[in-house]
Scaffold this motif. Structure first.
Motif, short mmCIF file in Angstrom:
data_model
loop_
_atom_site.label_atom_id
_atom_site.label_comp_id
_atom_site.label_asym_id
_atom_site.label_seq_id
_atom_site.Cartn_x
_atom_site.Cartn_y
_atom_site.Cartn_z
N GLY A 39 -21.23 -10.70 -0.29
CA GLY A 39 -21.83 -10.14 -1.49
C GLY A 39 -21.11 -10.62 -2.75
O GLY A 39 -21.75 -10.97 -3.76
N LEU A 40 -19.80 -10.68 -2.70
CA LEU A 40 -19.02 -11.16 -3.83
C LEU A 40 -19.24 -12.66 -4.06
O LEU A 40 -19.31 -13.12 -5.21
CB LEU A 40 -17.54 -10.87 -3.61
N LEU A 41 -19.36 -13.43 -2.96
CA LEU A 41 -19.63 -14.86 -3.09
C LEU A 41 -21.00 -15.11 -3.71
O LEU A 41 -21.17 -16.05 -4.51
CB LEU A 41 -19.56 -15.53 -1.71
N VAL A 42 -21.98 -14.29 -3.34
CA VAL A 42 -23.31 -14.43 -3.93
C VAL A 42 -23.25 -14.15 -5.43
O VAL A 42 -23.86 -14.87 -6.24
CB VAL A 42 -24.31 -13.49 -3.23
N ASP A 43 -22.51 -13.11 -5.82
CA ASP A 43 -22.36 -12.82 -7.25
C ASP A 43 -21.70 -13.99 -7.99
O ASP A 43 -22.02 -14.26 -9.14
CB ASP A 43 -21.51 -11.56 -7.44
N ARG A 44 -20.78 -14.67 -7.33
CA ARG A 44 -20.01 -15.74 -7.98
C ARG A 44 -20.73 -17.08 -7.96
O ARG A 44 -20.80 -17.78 -8.97
CB ARG A 44 -18.64 -15.87 -7.29
N PHE A 45 -21.29 -17.49 -6.80
CA PHE A 45 -21.83 -18.83 -6.64
C PHE A 45 -23.35 -18.90 -6.51
O PHE A 45 -23.91 -19.99 -6.44
CB PHE A 45 -21.19 -19.51 -5.43
N GLY A 46 -24.02 -17.76 -6.43
CA GLY A 46 -25.46 -17.75 -6.31
C GLY A 46 -25.93 -17.78 -4.87
O GLY A 46 -25.27 -18.35 -3.99
N PRO A 47 -27.12 -17.19 -4.59
CA PRO A 47 -27.60 -17.10 -3.21
C PRO A 47 -27.96 -18.44 -2.59
O PRO A 47 -27.82 -18.63 -1.38
CB PRO A 47 -28.83 -16.19 -3.33
N ARG A 48 -28.42 -19.41 -3.40
CA ARG A 48 -28.81 -20.70 -2.82
C ARG A 48 -27.63 -21.39 -2.16
O ARG A 48 -27.74 -21.87 -1.02
CB ARG A 48 -29.39 -21.60 -3.91
N ASN A 49 -26.53 -21.47 -2.84
CA ASN A 49 -25.36 -22.15 -2.29
C ASN A 49 -24.82 -21.44 -1.05
O ASN A 49 -24.42 -22.08 -0.07
CB ASN A 49 -24.25 -22.23 -3.34
N VAL A 50 -24.84 -20.11 -1.06
CA VAL A 50 -24.29 -19.36 0.07
C VAL A 50 -25.20 -19.47 1.29
O VAL A 50 -24.72 -19.67 2.41
CB VAL A 50 -24.06 -17.88 -0.32
N ILE A 51 -26.51 -19.35 1.10
CA ILE A 51 -27.43 -19.42 2.25
C ILE A 51 -27.44 -20.84 2.83
O ILE A 51 -27.57 -21.03 4.05
CB ILE A 51 -28.85 -18.96 1.85
#
Length: 423
Positions: free
Chosen positions: A62-74
């Protein structure tokens, strides 16, 4: 809106594939026992480690999504899942296979929260509840693909080729995510502010301190673990060795669990939308139904009749969407800036409960199976599945406690608002 539906569709396929990889061991439990020459407790460790990583990564993701965006994380999750399944395909030792399942859990953890964030970014608020329910429901098609089709693949292609084909599909999905998915209509990738330890701690503390978050946590905890334990690992061995069914009929029943998840998801979403004050009552009623049907199956003299096993698949399947009600508690109990952390806290709960149950079942099976191996008796499964009762008892008690606290908070807020309006 065409772009929005395209982004949602590709992200949904990525989530569907993540569930497929998560569930792909469910029908391979007996084959894994023979391939790696392991005990039931060691077999349970595969799923235990996978769930432990998944649950433990919810808040960091959740913190990574806030920082780098959902596209990069998924996209990162899809790449990790590809490598993990390929490693699992060629693993020739228990340690190597265990490491591969660890990374399956890691890649899986990077998917669902990203999908939820994309829904919020691309669709108007009035559509978000429905699309959230549809995302969770349609994603369960991945578990269907991991039941009967994976049974066929293992029987006809063999272990290595079956899992390599699964890994190859992930490559295609990763490319689709890279090409189609954007974080928002106005930009391809969105970056958030750098997170400090103090900000993270403050957000998590505030989220957990609200009784609505805690109620959502225990709702998620108590309602989904039975279906998760069955579809991820123990359902197939239980139905084949414990209930004497053929592998084909066992695979069919596991598919019916997913069918129940799919038709009950939108129904439960509609019910709680119309009757938000009955969210905890809905969870309590569903869990008591699960407990009742499991009791009938375990106490039935001899193998349970097929109709009762079908009923079991339906009630435990409904428990999956019931756990999603916990996220609705997070939405109505937390401001937008804390929603990701609150969802991460809640999403850990059911998987933590599943982890406990999966391990407990494996330990009891080993205890009841002298000499090890996978020759489990119906009596061993009867005792092993009974390990769910203490977990149900804890969850039901906590849901009952915190729903009273949530209602007390709401009553106080309504009285305060009324006093301000009158003053």
């Amino acid at each position: 809106m065409r772009r929005a539906w395209a982004v949602w569709g590709v992200a949904l396929v990525a989530y569907l594939l993540a569930i497929f990889h998560r569930s792909s061991l469910a029908v391979a439990g007996l084959a894994a026992t023979d391939r790696f020459d392991i005990t039931a407790a060691q077999l349970a460790t595969f799923t235990m480690l996978q769930l432990l990583v998944y649950a433990g990564m919810q808040i960091p993701v959740g913190l990574l999504v806030d920082r780098f965006g959902p596209r990069n994380v998924i996209l990162c999750g899809a790449v990790v899942l590809t490598a993990a399944q390929a490693g699992f395909a060629v693993a020739d030792s228990y340690a190597a296979a265990l490491g591969a399942r660890l990374f399956v859990g890691l890649g899986d953890a990077m998917t669902f929260i990203c999908l939820l964030r994309l829904v919020v970014s691309w669709f108007p608020g009035r559509r978000v509840p429905l699309l959230t329910a549809l995302s969770g429901t349609l994603g369960q098609l991945g578990a269907i693909a991991a039941a009967a089709p994976m049974t066929w693949a293992l029987g006809n292609l063999g272990w290595t080729r079956a899992y390599l084909v699964a890994a190859a599909v992930s490559v295609v999905v990763a490319v689709a995510v890279a090409v189609v998915v954007h974080d928002a209509p106005d930009r391809r990738s969105r970056r958030g502010p750098q997170l400090t330890f103090a900000a993270v701690r403050s957000s998590l503390t505030a989220s957990w301190s609200h009784p609505g978050t805690r109620l959502g946590f225990w709702m998620h905890f108590v309602s989904q673990f039975s279906a998760t334990a069955m579809t991820l690992l123990w359902g197939f061995p239980f139905l084949v060795r414990g209930e004497g069914l053929s592998p084909a009929r066992a695979g069919l029943l596991l598919s019916l669990v997913v069918v129940a998840i799919m038709y009950s998801g939108p129904t439960i979403g509609w019910v709680i939308g119309r009757h938000p004050w009955h969210r905890s009552t809905t969870v309590l009623a569903i869990v008591w139904a699960i407990v009742g049907v499991w009791t009938a199956v375990l106490l039935w003299p001899g193998p349970a009749p097929f109709w009762l096993l079908v009923l079991l698949t339906q009630v435990i399947g409904i428990g999956g969407p019931a756990s999603m009600i916990g996220f609705d508690l997070a939405r109505t109990s937390n401001p937008a800036e804390r929603l990701a952390s609150a969802n991460g806290i809640i999403n850990q709960a059911g998987f933590a409960a599943s982890l406990v149950v999966v391990v407990a079942i494996g330990v009891v099976l080993d205890w009841q199976t002298p000499g090890g191996g996978s020759d489990y008796s119906p009596r061993a499964f009867q005792l092993a599945m009974a390990t769910q009762y203490p977990v149900w008892a804890l969850g039901l008690l906590q849901v009952w406690r915190y729903r009273r606290r949530v209602r007390a908070v709401v009553d106080r807020e309504e009285l305060t608002a009324q006093a301000r309006a009158e003053g």
